[in-house]
Scaffold this motif. Sequence first.
Motif, PDB file in Angstrom:
ATOM      1  N   LEU A  40       2.081   2.942  -3.414  1.00 48.02           N
ATOM      2  CA  LEU A  40       1.110   3.412  -4.402  1.00 48.02           C
ATOM      3  C   LEU A  40       0.930   4.925  -4.408  1.00 48.02           C
ATOM      4  O   LEU A  40       1.091   5.588  -3.387  1.00 48.02           O
ATOM      5  CB  LEU A  40      -0.247   2.747  -4.140  1.00 48.02           C
ATOM      6  N   ASP A  41       0.558   5.435  -5.593  1.00 52.26           N
ATOM      7  CA  ASP A  41       0.203   6.847  -5.731  1.00 52.26           C
ATOM      8  C   ASP A  41      -1.315   6.988  -5.700  1.00 52.26           C
ATOM      9  O   ASP A  41      -2.035   6.015  -5.417  1.00 52.26           O
ATOM     10  CB  ASP A  41       0.802   7.447  -7.018  1.00 52.26           C
ATOM     11  N   GLU A  42      -1.824   8.178  -6.020  1.00 48.55           N
ATOM     12  CA  GLU A  42      -3.268   8.413  -5.961  1.00 48.55           C
ATOM     13  C   GLU A  42      -4.041   7.642  -7.026  1.00 48.55           C
ATOM     14  O   GLU A  42      -5.256   7.476  -6.919  1.00 48.55           O
ATOM     15  CB  GLU A  42      -3.587   9.916  -6.053  1.00 48.55           C
ATOM     16  N   LEU A  43      -3.357   7.132  -8.044  1.00 48.12           N
ATOM     17  CA  LEU A  43      -4.005   6.315  -9.076  1.00 48.12           C
ATOM     18  C   LEU A  43      -3.989   4.820  -8.732  1.00 48.12           C
ATOM     19  O   LEU A  43      -4.422   3.995  -9.521  1.00 48.12           O
ATOM     20  CB  LEU A  43      -3.321   6.537 -10.434  1.00 48.12           C
ATOM     21  N   LYS A  44      -3.434   4.502  -7.556  1.00 49.10           N
ATOM     22  CA  LYS A  44      -3.318   3.119  -7.078  1.00 49.10           C
ATOM     23  C   LYS A  44      -2.328   2.299  -7.910  1.00 49.10           C
ATOM     24  O   LYS A  44      -2.432   1.082  -8.024  1.00 49.10           O
ATOM     25  CB  LYS A  44      -4.686   2.409  -7.019  1.00 49.10           C
ATOM     26  N   HIS A  45      -1.354   3.004  -8.528  1.00 51.62           N
ATOM     27  CA  HIS A  45      -0.230   2.374  -9.216  1.00 51.62           C
ATOM     28  C   HIS A  45       1.023   2.658  -8.406  1.00 51.62           C
ATOM     29  O   HIS A  45       1.043   3.599  -7.607  1.00 51.62           O
ATOM     30  CB  HIS A  45      -0.031   2.968 -10.613  1.00 51.62           C
TER      31      HIS A  45
ATOM     32  N   GLU B  45       0.828  -1.213   0.000  1.00 45.73           N
ATOM     33  CA  GLU B  45       0.000   0.000   0.000  1.00 45.73           C
ATOM     34  C   GLU B  45       0.864   1.267   0.000  1.00 45.73           C
ATOM     35  O   GLU B  45       0.541   2.252  -0.661  1.00 45.73           O
ATOM     36  CB  GLU B  45      -0.929  -0.019   1.227  1.00 45.73           C
ATOM     37  N   ASN B  46       1.978   1.242   0.737  1.00 43.24           N
ATOM     38  CA  ASN B  46       2.862   2.408   0.839  1.00 43.24           C
ATOM     39  C   ASN B  46       3.568   2.748  -0.460  1.00 43.24           C
ATOM     40  O   ASN B  46       4.140   3.829  -0.591  1.00 43.24           O
ATOM     41  CB  ASN B  46       3.908   2.201   1.936  1.00 43.24           C
TER      42      ASN B  46
ATOM     43  N   ASN C 104       4.112   4.386  -7.332  1.00 45.01           N
ATOM     44  CA  ASN C 104       4.564   5.758  -7.511  1.00 45.01           C
ATOM     45  C   ASN C 104       5.933   5.772  -8.199  1.00 45.01           C
ATOM     46  O   ASN C 104       6.807   4.976  -7.863  1.00 45.01           O
ATOM     47  CB  ASN C 104       4.663   6.421  -6.129  1.00 45.01           C
TER      48      ASN C 104
END
Length: 131
Positions: free
Chosen positions: A15-20, A12-13, A22
Amino acid sequence: MESYEKRIRVSENDLDELKHVNNVRYVQWIQDISKEHWETTAPKEMRAGILWVVKKHTIDYFSSAVLGDEILARTFIANTKGALSIRCVEMFNADTNELLVRSQTEWCLLNALTLRPIRISEAIKKAFLKQ
């Protein structure tokens, strides 16, 4: 070329705001695997008194990784000249073998005391550029 591999599980850590994953996380992983390859391949006496600094990153992003994906990261030295080393890192989806990221980083070898560039020794070349 002598390569080094590791597997990374996307959390989870990462990921970016698009859930990909970062892009900044990929840069961190590129640096992490590069350091691990150096520390696990070069004997302690070879590493003494020197350090590597990044001069330039070039990163191509091809596909996205998401939560739970397993990434296979692979690194190798493509070339050396003087104090410079070109290190490649490729990251693949471990299940599909799809290329996610390919990078080339120009690293410069420095004397740890003077922080001045020094020529890459033949011993370092032999350790990392095995045919």
